[in-house]
Design an enzyme around this catalytic site. Sequence first.
Site, PDB file in Angstrom:
ATOM      1  N   ARG A  88     -49.745 -12.814   1.643  1.00  0.00           N
ATOM      2  CA  ARG A  88     -49.210 -13.460   2.845  1.00  0.00           C
ATOM      3  C   ARG A  88     -48.827 -12.392   3.875  1.00  0.00           C
ATOM      4  NH1 ARG A  88     -46.929 -18.216   2.764  1.00  0.00           N
ATOM      5  NH2 ARG A  88     -47.377 -18.083   4.990  1.00  0.00           N
ATOM      6  N   ASP A 126     -50.505 -27.395  -5.541  1.00  0.00           N
ATOM      7  CA  ASP A 126     -49.325 -27.259  -4.672  1.00  0.00           C
ATOM      8  C   ASP A 126     -48.340 -28.337  -5.126  1.00  0.00           C
ATOM      9  OD1 ASP A 126     -47.529 -26.740  -2.601  1.00  0.00           O
ATOM     10  OD2 ASP A 126     -48.779 -27.630  -1.023  1.00  0.00           O
ATOM     11  N   ARG A 159     -42.256 -22.623  12.246  1.00  0.00           N
ATOM     12  CA  ARG A 159     -42.413 -23.476  11.058  1.00  0.00           C
ATOM     13  C   ARG A 159     -41.596 -24.744  11.281  1.00  0.00           C
ATOM     14  NH1 ARG A 159     -41.892 -22.752   4.573  1.00  0.00           N
ATOM     15  NH2 ARG A 159     -43.901 -21.804   5.003  1.00  0.00           N
ATOM     16  N   HIS A 191     -51.213 -25.394   7.275  1.00  0.00           N
ATOM     17  CA  HIS A 191     -50.552 -24.139   6.862  1.00  0.00           C
ATOM     18  C   HIS A 191     -51.605 -23.028   6.937  1.00  0.00           C
ATOM     19  CE1 HIS A 191     -47.632 -21.535   5.284  1.00  0.00           C
ATOM     20  NE2 HIS A 191     -47.466 -22.000   4.073  1.00  0.00           N
ATOM     21  N   CYS A 199     -49.723 -21.915  -3.762  1.00  0.00           N
ATOM     22  CA  CYS A 199     -49.125 -21.269  -2.576  1.00  0.00           C
ATOM     23  C   CYS A 199     -47.666 -20.885  -2.815  1.00  0.00           C
ATOM     24  CB  CYS A 199     -49.246 -22.188  -1.375  1.00  0.00           C
ATOM     25  SG  CYS A 199     -48.508 -23.813  -1.649  1.00  0.00           S
ATOM     26  N   GLN A 227     -51.282 -19.461   5.275  1.00  0.00           N
ATOM     27  CA  GLN A 227     -51.424 -19.538   3.814  1.00  0.00           C
ATOM     28  C   GLN A 227     -52.912 -19.491   3.421  1.00  0.00           C
ATOM     29  OE1 GLN A 227     -48.890 -19.929   1.288  1.00  0.00           O
ATOM     30  NE2 GLN A 227     -50.669 -19.380   0.061  1.00  0.00           N
TER      31      GLN A 227
HETATM   32  N1   CP Z   1     -46.120 -20.517   0.568  1.00  0.00           N
HETATM   33  C1   CP Z   1     -45.123 -20.567   1.460  1.00  0.00           C
HETATM   34  O1   CP Z   1     -45.313 -20.883   2.634  1.00  0.00           O
HETATM   35  O2   CP Z   1     -43.900 -20.246   0.975  1.00  0.00           O
HETATM   36  P1   CP Z   1     -42.514 -20.359   1.745  1.00  0.00           P
HETATM   37  O3   CP Z   1     -42.224 -21.837   1.913  1.00  0.00           O
HETATM   38  O4   CP Z   1     -41.516 -19.671   0.873  1.00  0.00           O
HETATM   39  O5   CP Z   1     -42.661 -19.710   3.096  1.00  0.00           O
HETATM   40  N1  NVA Z   2     -47.103 -28.375   0.899  1.00  0.00           N
HETATM   41  C1  NVA Z   2     -45.903 -27.592   0.786  1.00  0.00           C
HETATM   42  C2  NVA Z   2     -46.204 -26.157   1.038  1.00  0.00           C
HETATM   43  C3  NVA Z   2     -45.032 -25.227   0.935  1.00  0.00           C
HETATM   44  C4  NVA Z   2     -45.387 -23.800   1.219  1.00  0.00           C
HETATM   45  C5  NVA Z   2     -44.857 -28.108   1.752  1.00  0.00           C
HETATM   46  O1  NVA Z   2     -45.213 -28.427   2.891  1.00  0.00           O
HETATM   47  O2  NVA Z   2     -43.692 -28.213   1.373  1.00  0.00           O
END
Ligand code: CP
Ligand code: NVA
Length: 312
Positions: free
Chosen positions: A300, A231, A109, A136, A272, A139
């Site tokens: 997830r 989101d 990540r 993502h 999400c 997700q």
């Molecule tokens: N939805 C999601 O990716 O959550 P986190 O940022 O907590 O991993």
């Molecule tokens: N779009 C958001 C998603 C978090 C799971 C971000 O990138 O912060």
Amino acid sequence: MNPATLKGRSLVNWKDWTPEEIRYLLELSHTAKKASHNRDVHQRFLGKTLAMIFEKRSTRTRCAFETAFGEEGGHPVFLSTQDIQLGAKESIEDTARVLGRMFSAIEFRGYNQDTVEILAAKSGIPVYNGLTDDYHPTQALADVMTLEEAFGKLEGRTMCFVGDGRNNVVRSLLIISAKLGLNLTVVSPKKLFPEQAILDEVAGWAVQSGAKIAVSEDLDAVKGADCVYTDVWVSMGEESYSEERRRLLFPYQVNAALMARTENPAVIFMHCLPAVKGQEVSIDVIESPSSRVWDQAENRKHTIKAIMLATL
Ligand code: CP
Ligand code: NVA
């Protein structure tokens, strides 16, 4: 589709996965969820190791990978980029080659999509994108699983994403919807429309699957939606845009009035998470019976387990 062809595959985004392969992962996810609720014990990752690299914060993604891998007997290793040499003293290529000698798979990540692609190209082991600035993908698989639980089939159903139309979550939803035949309308101010390049890219898959992909700045575009998805207005790493996003997206808050504009009493709400309640979504909507956000969060884990079962 021969499941054996998925062994060793990486998931950097859904572009190079066929609809049949994604459907196979979905089936596996539903099976994994049933087994988990039955408290079945398997040890399918016994003797395997997973490197979990995090440049950005995470609750769901980290916990989903760590618990899904660990409860199957595998050993997950959390590597914060605060602590490892990646990006500081060592190139991504060299880190990839070292991890490839020690681990069975890598989760990443972080910021640049290039990083996860280099890890996948150079490590020689499966690499999973746990979120980048661009995509993502894990997700999106949990999201379509949640829709299948709500509606049975994706085909003929319409999801409206309302909010920042150019973020990582939307890009992944565009790809997976186009591949699986789910209609997706992105409703956002013009300045935050998805880039034309991604719309052009998904158009071909949408023709094949029958998905209707649309973009609109008009809130009336939510009429008839089966699901409203939103989101955060400011994704991780974009904090300097906070003021502008609040100004642009204020009219696009998902609240009871917006949900009513769907004119569908059975409409569901998805997010999400994490959510900024009172910003992109009102508290009454996220806490309402139509909200599926906790199912989404749970899914997830099952979808991530399915991805690892298929590829390891
Ligand atoms: N939805 C999601 O990716 O959550 P986190 O940022 O907590 O991993
Ligand atoms: N779009 C958001 C998603 C978090 C799971 C971000 O990138 O912060």
